[in-house]
Design an enzyme around this catalytic site. Structure first.
Site, short mmCIF file in Angstrom:
data_model
loop_
_atom_site.label_atom_id
_atom_site.label_comp_id
_atom_site.label_asym_id
_atom_site.label_seq_id
_atom_site.Cartn_x
_atom_site.Cartn_y
_atom_site.Cartn_z
N GLN A 194 7.00 -0.17 6.14
CA GLN A 194 7.64 0.68 5.09
C GLN A 194 6.83 1.28 4.02
OE1 GLN A 194 10.61 -1.57 3.13
NE2 GLN A 194 10.93 0.08 1.61
N ARG A 233 16.12 11.32 4.33
CA ARG A 233 17.15 10.97 3.23
C ARG A 233 16.57 11.18 2.00
NH1 ARG A 233 17.91 4.43 2.22
NH2 ARG A 233 15.81 3.86 2.07
#
Length: 321
Positions: A157, A237
């Site tokens: 991440q 996003r």
């Protein structure tokens, strides 16, 4: 009086007081002691501040466990690894990890932090090996006119933080891999001929482009791939409302979801974010199922996406306008 002046001149010259200091144009880092330094940070610390002369630091093969900072006063510098896969800068910090009596955040979980302008990195690997423990940055770039070529950026991440809305960055022929939002931040960035590899079902990009920026993330002729574990991936996003991300002439694998884009569960982002594609190919490039608020560029619009225009007049691409 003249005799005293000349006497002092001789003394100063003999002691080196008036001698002009010289700085090398090339340094070598080698773990085995065969270079000028055994760590990359030592070499960076020895560099002249705001050097008007280009400096190259060559890094010999090896694994360098470092938390490397290239400070704002280190500019006009190039780092070249001996081998892309065998010259490795590594660390395992992550958000929430204790460092002394304080916890690290996303922004200081980096393995390498580039603060200076006009920094180039070539032919090496930067990785964060913290694993799937949350945000863990491999490369954090604040500096302007940053170039990285032929490198691997590896993590999970938040692998790559392209920070600073005033920064223009260029990535060429790099492998960038991760899980969630593994390319994120507000900088203006051109990714060209890169391989973008998702390691799990999630989101590739989370741009934080400001309202004032004409471009955000542009992926040009990149290969968008995935591990076997990843079968449902969004192109992006919006981390911030005016996120801008465009994919042009890229190969999109079957792991890319038909919808393509996500609004981060905020319908108001659909009015401000700019997500677009042009002339992509592959199983994930079918646009009939895309979210209605995303865009398909026309040929005329796509021609505006040149390196010089994207990067505000700066051209780091060899032999192109």
């Amino acid at each position: 009086m003249k005799q005293l002046f000349y006497l002092l001149l001789v003394i100063f010259s003999a002691t080196g007081v008036m001698a002009q200091q010289t700085y090398p144009s090339r340094l070598t880092v080698a773990k085995d002691g065969s270079g000028d330094y055994t760590t990359i940070q030592e070499a960076v610390n020895a560099v002249r501040a705001y050097s008007p002369v280009p400096l190259t630091i060559t890094i010999k093969n090896g694994v360098y466990p470092e938390k490397l900072v290239i400070p704002s006063w280190v500019t006009n510098i190039t780092f070249i690894g001996e081998s892309r896969d065998s010259t490795i800068i590594t660390n395992d910090d992550y958000s929430g990890k204790l460092a002394g009596d304080k916890k690290l955040s996303t922004f200081n979980s980096y393995t390498v932090w580039v603060q200076g302008n006009d920094v180039k990195i070539e032919n090496l690997t930067i990785r964060n090996t913290a694993g799937r423990v949350g945000q863990a940055v491999a490369l954090h770039v604040d500096g302007d006119h940053f170039v990285i070529r032929n490198c691997n950026l590896l993590g999970n991440q938040d692998t790559l933080l392209t920070a600073n809305s005033n920064s223009c960055q260029y990535y060429e022929n790099c492998v960038i891999e991760g899980t969630t939002d593994f390319i994120f931040g507000p900088a203006t960035v051109l990714f060209r001929h890169c391989t973008i590899r998702s390691l799990s079902d999630s989101y590739i990009t989370a741009a934080a482009t400001t309202k004032e920026q004409a471009y955000g993330y542009v992926f040009l002729e990149c290969n968008i791939t995935a591990s076997k574990e990843a079968g449902k991936v969004y192109l992006g996003r919006p981390w911030r409302a005016y996120a801008r991300t465009v994919f042009i002439r890229c190969e999109l694998g079957k792991h890319i979801l038909p919808a393509g884009w996500h609004n981060w569960d905020k319908t108001e982002n659909e009015q401000t974010a700019f997500y677009a594609e042009y002339n992509n190919r592959g199983e994930g490039a079918v646009v009939t199922g895309r979210v209605p608020w995303s865009k398909q560029l026309s040929g005329k619009q796509a021609k505006e996406y040149t390196p010089v225009k994207i990067l505000g007049g700066w051209n780091p691409v060899y032999n192109e306008k």
